[in-house]
Design a protein around this motif. Structure first.
Motif, PDB file in Angstrom:
ATOM      1  N   PRO A 141       0.802  -1.226   0.000  1.00 28.90           N
ATOM      2  CA  PRO A 141       0.000   0.000   0.000  1.00 28.90           C
ATOM      3  C   PRO A 141       0.833   1.273   0.000  1.00 28.90           C
ATOM      4  N   LEU A 142       2.030   1.205   0.510  1.00 32.07           N
ATOM      5  CA  LEU A 142       2.897   2.382   0.576  1.00 32.07           C
ATOM      6  C   LEU A 142       3.732   2.567  -0.683  1.00 32.07           C
ATOM      7  N   SER A 143       3.798   1.528  -1.527  1.00 30.59           N
ATOM      8  CA  SER A 143       4.729   1.602  -2.650  1.00 30.59           C
ATOM      9  C   SER A 143       4.120   1.222  -3.997  1.00 30.59           C
ATOM     10  N   SER A 144       3.038   0.467  -4.007  1.00 34.52           N
ATOM     11  CA  SER A 144       2.432   0.032  -5.264  1.00 34.52           C
ATOM     12  C   SER A 144       0.916  -0.017  -5.092  1.00 34.52           C
ATOM     13  N   ALA A 145       0.279   1.119  -5.279  1.00 33.64           N
ATOM     14  CA  ALA A 145      -1.157   1.225  -5.026  1.00 33.64           C
ATOM     15  C   ALA A 145      -1.975   0.316  -5.932  1.00 33.64           C
ATOM     16  N   TRP A 151      -5.213  -6.771  -5.499  1.00 31.57           N
ATOM     17  CA  TRP A 151      -5.202  -7.963  -4.647  1.00 31.57           C
ATOM     18  C   TRP A 151      -5.520  -7.611  -3.188  1.00 31.57           C
ATOM     19  N   TRP A 152      -6.403  -6.655  -3.002  1.00 33.05           N
ATOM     20  CA  TRP A 152      -6.749  -6.200  -1.651  1.00 33.05           C
ATOM     21  C   TRP A 152      -7.318  -7.344  -0.809  1.00 33.05           C
ATOM     22  N   LEU A 233      12.822  -0.563  -3.202  1.00 24.83           N
ATOM     23  CA  LEU A 233      12.884  -1.490  -2.074  1.00 24.83           C
ATOM     24  C   LEU A 233      11.503  -1.988  -1.653  1.00 24.83           C
ATOM     25  N   GLY A 234      10.568  -1.065  -1.386  1.00 29.28           N
ATOM     26  CA  GLY A 234       9.226  -1.457  -0.948  1.00 29.28           C
ATOM     27  C   GLY A 234       8.485  -2.312  -1.966  1.00 29.28           C
ATOM     28  N   PRO A 235       8.404  -1.862  -3.231  1.00 27.34           N
ATOM     29  CA  PRO A 235       7.719  -2.687  -4.228  1.00 27.34           C
ATOM     30  C   PRO A 235       8.367  -4.054  -4.414  1.00 27.34           C
ATOM     31  N   ALA A 236       9.692  -4.128  -4.354  1.00 29.23           N
ATOM     32  CA  ALA A 236      10.369  -5.406  -4.577  1.00 29.23           C
ATOM     33  C   ALA A 236      10.023  -6.405  -3.481  1.00 29.23           C
ATOM     34  N   VAL A 237      10.120  -5.974  -2.228  1.00 23.87           N
ATOM     35  CA  VAL A 237       9.838  -6.889  -1.117  1.00 23.87           C
ATOM     36  C   VAL A 237       8.362  -7.262  -1.085  1.00 23.87           C
ATOM     37  N   ALA A 267       3.072  -5.101  -9.608  1.00 25.61           N
ATOM     38  CA  ALA A 267       3.563  -4.460  -8.387  1.00 25.61           C
ATOM     39  C   ALA A 267       4.803  -3.610  -8.619  1.00 25.61           C
ATOM     40  N   LEU A 268       5.609  -3.954  -9.622  1.00 31.08           N
ATOM     41  CA  LEU A 268       6.826  -3.184  -9.884  1.00 31.08           C
ATOM     42  C   LEU A 268       6.593  -2.021 -10.836  1.00 31.08           C
ATOM     43  N   ALA A 269       5.356  -1.837 -11.289  1.00 28.67           N
ATOM     44  CA  ALA A 269       5.050  -0.774 -12.249  1.00 28.67           C
ATOM     45  C   ALA A 269       5.450   0.624 -11.768  1.00 28.67           C
ATOM     46  N   PRO A 270       5.374   0.946 -10.465  1.00 27.24           N
ATOM     47  CA  PRO A 270       5.762   2.302 -10.042  1.00 27.24           C
ATOM     48  C   PRO A 270       7.244   2.621 -10.209  1.00 27.24           C
ATOM     49  N   VAL A 271       8.093   1.610 -10.352  1.00 25.51           N
ATOM     50  CA  VAL A 271       9.539   1.881 -10.388  1.00 25.51           C
ATOM     51  C   VAL A 271      10.196   1.507 -11.707  1.00 25.51           C
ATOM     52  N   VAL A 272       9.601   0.590 -12.474  1.00 24.90           N
ATOM     53  CA  VAL A 272      10.152   0.232 -13.791  1.00 24.90           C
ATOM     54  C   VAL A 272       8.994   0.031 -14.758  1.00 24.90           C
ATOM     55  N   ASP A 273       9.279   0.121 -16.059  1.00 28.37           N
ATOM     56  CA  ASP A 273       8.206  -0.085 -17.033  1.00 28.37           C
ATOM     57  C   ASP A 273       7.867  -1.571 -17.124  1.00 28.37           C
ATOM     58  N   ALA A 274       6.794  -1.872 -17.846  1.00 28.52           N
ATOM     59  CA  ALA A 274       6.288  -3.240 -17.898  1.00 28.52           C
ATOM     60  C   ALA A 274       7.318  -4.207 -18.472  1.00 28.52           C
TER      61      ALA A 274
END
Length: 321
Positions: A141-145, A151-152, A233-237, A267-274
């Protein structure tokens, strides 16, 4: 007849070779997909990621070992490594049930009654799911909305599953699950199954520790393909914790094939492209397959084979070292 087949060394060797062949085929397929991307990475990245994956698997093995000891069958660390890491190669066969069956049978070779081996393995899955979802529920929730929104329902289960790890709840579940099998001689001779709070706390602690290196390997790969070191870091973990859990629950997919990749890409979309996220997913699959095979090979080399004629029917615990 079935019992004799299970104990036949030639049958076991054939099954072991078949599992190794499937795992090797998975490694080859993953390498074929990741070869071009891997060639562009610094040489040290993939070995470092494999070592991180192996460290995470080690912590997960220690969590399973703690549960087994709490149920009354402690195993030496090297023996527990052989049982778990060789047994876990069964997940490369269609249907995750094969890893479960192999682990229970290999533990039985070490004087662990099937009832205890099955209970410890199922509990280990429960602990892994609960702790992993808790990690994902904190990180995503803090890194990949988008991943948290999609998957809420899985993340919302985290507090309920953590509460279900209370020893009283676990004890009730074990007794209810064992009741239909109470008439079997091996179950009766193994005695009643119970688990103390210390064993459960140890298992949960080791599982939480596992997510430091497991998350680190995805973070390292994400950084290597262009992600920001801090923001990744957050999205990866969180992504890998959720991907691992959902892949574990989809039993018809060998080792969660396809499920983990889908979660990681979102989940990694906020930091890297698809495209880069898909590369990370494929590289992660390659890394964890290599880690599985490396630990299985080391465990076979470092741990002695069980003595001929070993039988767990008496239910006596092996002495831990």
């Amino acid at each position: 007849m079935l019992s004799r087949l299970r104990g036949n060394p030639w049958v076991r060797l054939a099954l072991f070779l078949a599992v190794c062949a499937c795992a090797g085929a998975a490694l080859h397929a993953n390498w074929a997909q990741a070869r071009d991307a891997a060639a562009e990475l610094p040489l040290w990245v993939l070995p470092a990621a494999v070592l991180s994956g192996m460290a995470g698997l080690t912590a997960q093995m220690l969590a399973w070992r703690a549960l087994l000891a709490g149920l009354g069958s402690p195993l030496p660390r090297r023996v527990a490594s052989r049982v778990m890491f060789v047994g876990q190669l069964g997940k490369y066969l269609p249907g995750s049930v094969w890893a479960f069956v192999a682990q229970v049978e290999l533990a039985r070779d070490r004087a662990v009654p099937r009832s205890r081996g099955a209970a410890a393995t199922l509990l280990a899955v429960g602990v892994t799911v609960a702790v992993s979802l808790a990690v994902a529920a904190v990180a995503l929730p803090l890194s990949s909305a988008e991943a948290a929104r999609r998957w809420w329902w899985a993340l919302a289960l985290a507090p309920l599953l953590l509460a279900a790890l209370h020893p009283r709840v676990v004890g009730l579940g074990i007794r209810l699950a064992a009741r239909p099998f109470a008439r079997f001689r091996e179950v009766a001779e193994a005695g009643p199954l119970g688990l103390g709070g210390r064993a459960m706390a140890s298992a949960a602690g080791w599982t939480l520790v596992a997510w430091v290196p497991l998350g680190a390997h995805v973070w390292l790969l994400t950084w290597a393909v262009g992600g920001d070191a801090v923001r990744s870091l957050g999205p990866a973990v969180g992504a890998y914790a959720l991907a691992w859990t959902l892949g574990l629950l989809v039993v018809f997919a060998p080792a969660g094939l396809g499920v983990r990749e889908a979660v990681l890409v979102v989940a990694l979309a906020p930091v890297v492209d698809a495209g880069a996220a898909l590369v990370v997913a494929v590289l992660s699959r390659l890394v964890m397959t290599a880690a599985d095979l490396a630990w299985a090979g080391l465990a076979v080399v470092l741990s002695p084979a069980p003595e001929p004629g070993a039988d767990a029917s008496h239910g006596g615990p092996a002495r831990a070292r």
